[in-house]
Scaffold this active site. Sequence first.
Site, PDB file in Angstrom:
ATOM      1  N   HIS A  54       0.843  -1.197   0.000  1.00 50.16           N
ATOM      2  CA  HIS A  54       0.000   0.000   0.000  1.00 50.16           C
ATOM      3  C   HIS A  54       0.876   1.244   0.000  1.00 50.16           C
ATOM      4  O   HIS A  54       2.095   1.162   0.152  1.00 50.16           O
ATOM      5  CB  HIS A  54      -0.987  -0.004   1.166  1.00 50.16           C
ATOM      6  CG  HIS A  54      -0.390  -0.035   2.537  1.00 50.16           C
ATOM      7  ND1 HIS A  54       0.340  -1.107   3.015  1.00 50.16           N
ATOM      8  CD2 HIS A  54      -0.417   0.869   3.551  1.00 50.16           C
ATOM      9  CE1 HIS A  54       0.721  -0.865   4.260  1.00 50.16           C
ATOM     10  NE2 HIS A  54       0.285   0.339   4.603  1.00 50.16           N
ATOM     11  N   HIS A  56       1.323   3.907   1.936  1.00 53.51           N
ATOM     12  CA  HIS A  56       1.861   4.616   3.102  1.00 53.51           C
ATOM     13  C   HIS A  56       3.382   4.679   3.042  1.00 53.51           C
ATOM     14  O   HIS A  56       4.041   3.726   2.626  1.00 53.51           O
ATOM     15  CB  HIS A  56       1.400   3.946   4.396  1.00 53.51           C
ATOM     16  CG  HIS A  56      -0.047   4.182   4.709  1.00 53.51           C
ATOM     17  ND1 HIS A  56      -0.749   3.430   5.632  1.00 53.51           N
ATOM     18  CD2 HIS A  56      -0.935   5.092   4.209  1.00 53.51           C
ATOM     19  CE1 HIS A  56      -1.996   3.866   5.694  1.00 53.51           C
ATOM     20  NE2 HIS A  56      -2.136   4.864   4.840  1.00 53.51           N
ATOM     21  N   ASP A  58       5.795   4.414   5.061  1.00 53.35           N
ATOM     22  CA  ASP A  58       6.635   3.426   5.737  1.00 53.35           C
ATOM     23  C   ASP A  58       6.628   2.079   5.034  1.00 53.35           C
ATOM     24  O   ASP A  58       7.248   1.121   5.501  1.00 53.35           O
ATOM     25  CB  ASP A  58       6.236   3.276   7.208  1.00 53.35           C
ATOM     26  CG  ASP A  58       4.782   2.863   7.406  1.00 53.35           C
ATOM     27  OD1 ASP A  58       3.929   3.246   6.575  1.00 53.35           O
ATOM     28  OD2 ASP A  58       4.485   2.160   8.400  1.00 53.35           O
ATOM     29  N   HIS A  59       5.946   2.001   3.891  1.00 54.95           N
ATOM     30  CA  HIS A  59       5.960   0.791   3.066  1.00 54.95           C
ATOM     31  C   HIS A  59       6.447   1.074   1.640  1.00 54.95           C
ATOM     32  O   HIS A  59       6.909   0.163   0.968  1.00 54.95           O
ATOM     33  CB  HIS A  59       4.561   0.172   3.006  1.00 54.95           C
ATOM     34  CG  HIS A  59       4.079  -0.331   4.324  1.00 54.95           C
ATOM     35  ND1 HIS A  59       4.121  -1.664   4.678  1.00 54.95           N
ATOM     36  CD2 HIS A  59       3.572   0.330   5.387  1.00 54.95           C
ATOM     37  CE1 HIS A  59       3.648  -1.792   5.914  1.00 54.95           C
ATOM     38  NE2 HIS A  59       3.314  -0.600   6.355  1.00 54.95           N
ATOM     39  N   HIS A 110      -7.562  -1.085   5.245  1.00 52.71           N
ATOM     40  CA  HIS A 110      -6.520  -0.242   5.844  1.00 52.71           C
ATOM     41  C   HIS A 110      -6.255   0.941   4.919  1.00 52.71           C
ATOM     42  O   HIS A 110      -6.205   2.085   5.356  1.00 52.71           O
ATOM     43  CB  HIS A 110      -5.254  -1.068   6.058  1.00 52.71           C
ATOM     44  CG  HIS A 110      -4.137  -0.303   6.687  1.00 52.71           C
ATOM     45  ND1 HIS A 110      -4.159   0.077   8.017  1.00 52.71           N
ATOM     46  CD2 HIS A 110      -2.969   0.159   6.186  1.00 52.71           C
ATOM     47  CE1 HIS A 110      -3.045   0.742   8.289  1.00 52.71           C
ATOM     48  NE2 HIS A 110      -2.312   0.809   7.192  1.00 52.71           N
ATOM     49  N   ASP A 134      -0.398  -4.426   5.953  1.00 56.54           N
ATOM     50  CA  ASP A 134      -1.109  -3.970   7.146  1.00 56.54           C
ATOM     51  C   ASP A 134      -2.556  -4.463   7.156  1.00 56.54           C
ATOM     52  O   ASP A 134      -3.451  -3.793   7.693  1.00 56.54           O
ATOM     53  CB  ASP A 134      -1.069  -2.444   7.247  1.00 56.54           C
ATOM     54  CG  ASP A 134       0.309  -1.931   7.654  1.00 56.54           C
ATOM     55  OD1 ASP A 134       1.236  -2.755   7.790  1.00 56.54           O
ATOM     56  OD2 ASP A 134       0.458  -0.711   7.810  1.00 56.54           O
ATOM     57  N   HIS A 173       4.402  -5.154  10.170  1.00 63.73           N
ATOM     58  CA  HIS A 173       4.897  -4.529  11.401  1.00 63.73           C
ATOM     59  C   HIS A 173       5.131  -5.576  12.479  1.00 63.73           C
ATOM     60  O   HIS A 173       4.467  -6.616  12.517  1.00 63.73           O
ATOM     61  CB  HIS A 173       3.897  -3.504  11.940  1.00 63.73           C
ATOM     62  CG  HIS A 173       3.755  -2.279  11.104  1.00 63.73           C
ATOM     63  ND1 HIS A 173       4.526  -1.149  11.288  1.00 63.73           N
ATOM     64  CD2 HIS A 173       2.932  -2.010  10.055  1.00 63.73           C
ATOM     65  CE1 HIS A 173       4.172  -0.228  10.398  1.00 63.73           C
ATOM     66  NE2 HIS A 173       3.206  -0.728   9.636  1.00 63.73           N
TER      67      HIS A 173
END
Length: 282
Positions: A54, A56, A58-59, A110, A134, A173
């Site tokens: 996805h 975001h 942090d990905h 998400h 996530d 995570h």
Amino acid sequence: MKVKVISVLEDNYMYLVIEESTRDAVAVDAAVPRRLLEIIRKEDVVLRAILTTHHHWDHARGNEELAQLFPGLQVFGADERIGALTHRVTHGQELTFGAIRVRCLFTPCHTSGHMCYFMWEDDSPDAPALFSGDTLFVGGCGQFFEGTAEQMHTNLTQTLGTLPKDTKIFCGHECTVRNLKFALKVEPDNEVVKEKLAWAKQRDDEDLPTVPSTLQEEFLYNPFLRVTEEPVQRFTGSTEPVEVLRVLRSQRDNFKKPKERPNPQAMLAFDWGLFAPFLEKK
């Protein structure tokens, strides 16, 4: 098929999946390019593609830099917000990287464009792998930022829950201890939760990852996969599976870590007034 688990940022995982006969590799959620490049050099592999679950940061944060470093690098995902995207994939689409087979599994909730990746090799004795981003965590599920409980219920029961039970779960995570503390609150008499939590705490103390789990295990201790179980329904006050899931997610969002007990010596010092000079206003 070899999976390198790479811990990055505060609690993220990115992965490097290596096709061992050709030494070609595919990265999943390449958030930190420098760390990924270290592993690529160490393993002596060639990066062929990035699979992004996805958009975001942090990905997906490393996509643009890696695309510049590796001309022709393929970047797969289901959301136009993913940086350096070259191939927009759809639910059920299959990809091939040497002997590695990938099935794209669309799991919106998400984020509205979240995609999981199910990987296997034909004629291999090894269990298949799910890179769940996530959507599904060890002992938990992702927050409903851009979707609904109905969507997450479909994701967990139909899209992911029907995969082979020996599927290894590689999530986005490291939040296993916190997830299982919540699971224990939901099912205080679940012995499997207690055992998994003790194991996860030990791993955490040793700074070791808790991934992968297996789908079969998740059905034993993950409350979000146990919405039809009587103790979980009793905790939520509902028997309707989607509503059970909705309440669980709301409760998990508000779940706080147990407060640390104050240090006894510090409390005595306060009682005796030893800190008073430092607390007085100047």
